[in-house]
Enzyme design. Structure first.
Site, PDB file in Angstrom:
ATOM      1  CG  HIS A   1       8.684   1.156   1.152  1.00 31.92           C
ATOM      2  ND1 HIS A   1       7.756   1.172   2.167  1.00 31.92           N
ATOM      3  CD2 HIS A   1       9.665   0.316   1.558  1.00 31.92           C
ATOM      4  CE1 HIS A   1       8.150   0.367   3.133  1.00 31.92           C
ATOM      5  NE2 HIS A   1       9.317  -0.163   2.796  1.00 31.92           N
TER       6      HIS A   1
ATOM      7  CG  HIS B   1       3.814  -0.963   3.662  1.00 30.28           C
ATOM      8  ND1 HIS B   1       3.815  -0.192   4.812  1.00 30.28           N
ATOM      9  CD2 HIS B   1       4.474  -0.222   2.729  1.00 30.28           C
ATOM     10  CE1 HIS B   1       4.431   0.964   4.569  1.00 30.28           C
ATOM     11  NE2 HIS B   1       4.851   0.974   3.314  1.00 30.28           N
TER      12      HIS B   1
ATOM     13  CD  GLU C   1       3.855   1.954   0.272  1.00 34.33           C
ATOM     14  OE1 GLU C   1       3.166   2.557   1.115  1.00 34.33           O
ATOM     15  OE2 GLU C   1       5.106   1.940   0.285  1.00 34.33           O
TER      16      GLU C   1
ATOM     17  CD  GLU D   1       9.269   5.607  -0.088  1.00 29.62           C
ATOM     18  OE1 GLU D   1       8.334   5.358  -0.870  1.00 29.62           O
ATOM     19  OE2 GLU D   1       9.173   5.515   1.144  1.00 29.62           O
TER      20      GLU D   1
HETATM   21 ZN   LIG Z   1       5.888   2.337   2.219  1.00 32.73          ZN
END
Ligand SMILES: [Zn+2]
Length: 227
Positions: free
Chosen positions: A117, A48, A64, A189
């Protein structure tokens, strides 16, 4: 005779502790301090950025895109300490399209691509860490896919060992950054921001450092197996 020995010993200790007093000893110290310089370049991708905040909550005070950038910088530092060259797809809060992120790694002919992430689920109980590689249905035994899976295994094992988080396993997905890159590529993640307990841990820089060190050590183990 005993006194002479003590005087000689004192001289040796002070020589070791004094910078520049003996070129040979100084050179030896410098060699030991410097990490082995690795040839491999790893592209680190902070998920992001800019107009794309990722998962965020004003009430719970997290974004995030901020956490991924903080962790990415720590991953870079850990990899540099292990002697690897690193390139970031973004260094600040800018929007970088997914295709550009892959293109950065491809144009550099980087050896690995690691995207970071943090997760979100409507189920607030969901927690743990999972690592993805590209789901290649036509050619699942292609070397890039097999190497990406091996990188996932090494990184997940080390990150779980260093954080004590739950392992959600190695998974396959059709994410653009791991699909469009030409080298082994993974997407980590690293925890659920929707889970209050895990969010609190992830927002602690010491915990983020454990994630970063785990990723760097997993990368190192992956290369170690190839050497
Ligand atoms: Zn993400």
């Amino acid at each position: 005779m005993r006194y002479l020995f003590l005087i000689l010993l004192a001289g040796l200790v002070s020589a070791c502790g004094t910078r520049g007093s003996s070129p040979e000893i100084s050179a030896l110290h410098n060699v030991r301090k410097r990490p082995i310089q690795r040839q491999e370049t790893i592209v680190i991708d902070a998920g992001h950025g800019g107009k794309d905040g990722g998962s965020l909550s004003k009430r719970d005070a997290y974004e995030e895109k901020v956490l991924t950038l903080e962790t990415a910088h720590m991953i870079r530092n850990s990899l540099n300490q292990l002697g690897y060259k690193t390139v970031m797809t973004r260094n600040d809060d800018t929007y970088v399209p997914l295709s550009t992120r892959a293109e950065i790694a491809n144009s550099l002919k980087a050896d690995l691509f690691v995207s970071i992430h943090y997760n979100y689920s409507p189920n607030r109980d969901a927690k743990g860490i999972e690592v993805y590689y590209y789901k290649e249905e036509k050619n699942p035994t292609a070397s890039r896919i097999v190497q990406s899976k091996s990188l996932c295994d090494n990184v997940l094992r080390k990150v779980i060992a260093l954080t004590g988080a739950d392992s959600r396993g190695v998974k396959q997905a059709n994410f653009a950054v791991v699909r469009e890159t030409k080298m082994p590529a993974i997407l980590v993640e690293a925890g659920f921001l929707s889970n209050p307990g895990e969010r609190e841990r992830v927002c602690d820089p010491r915990y983020q450092k454990a994630i970063a060190r785990g990723i760097a050590q997993g990368v190192d183990q992956y290369f170690e197996a190839l050497r």
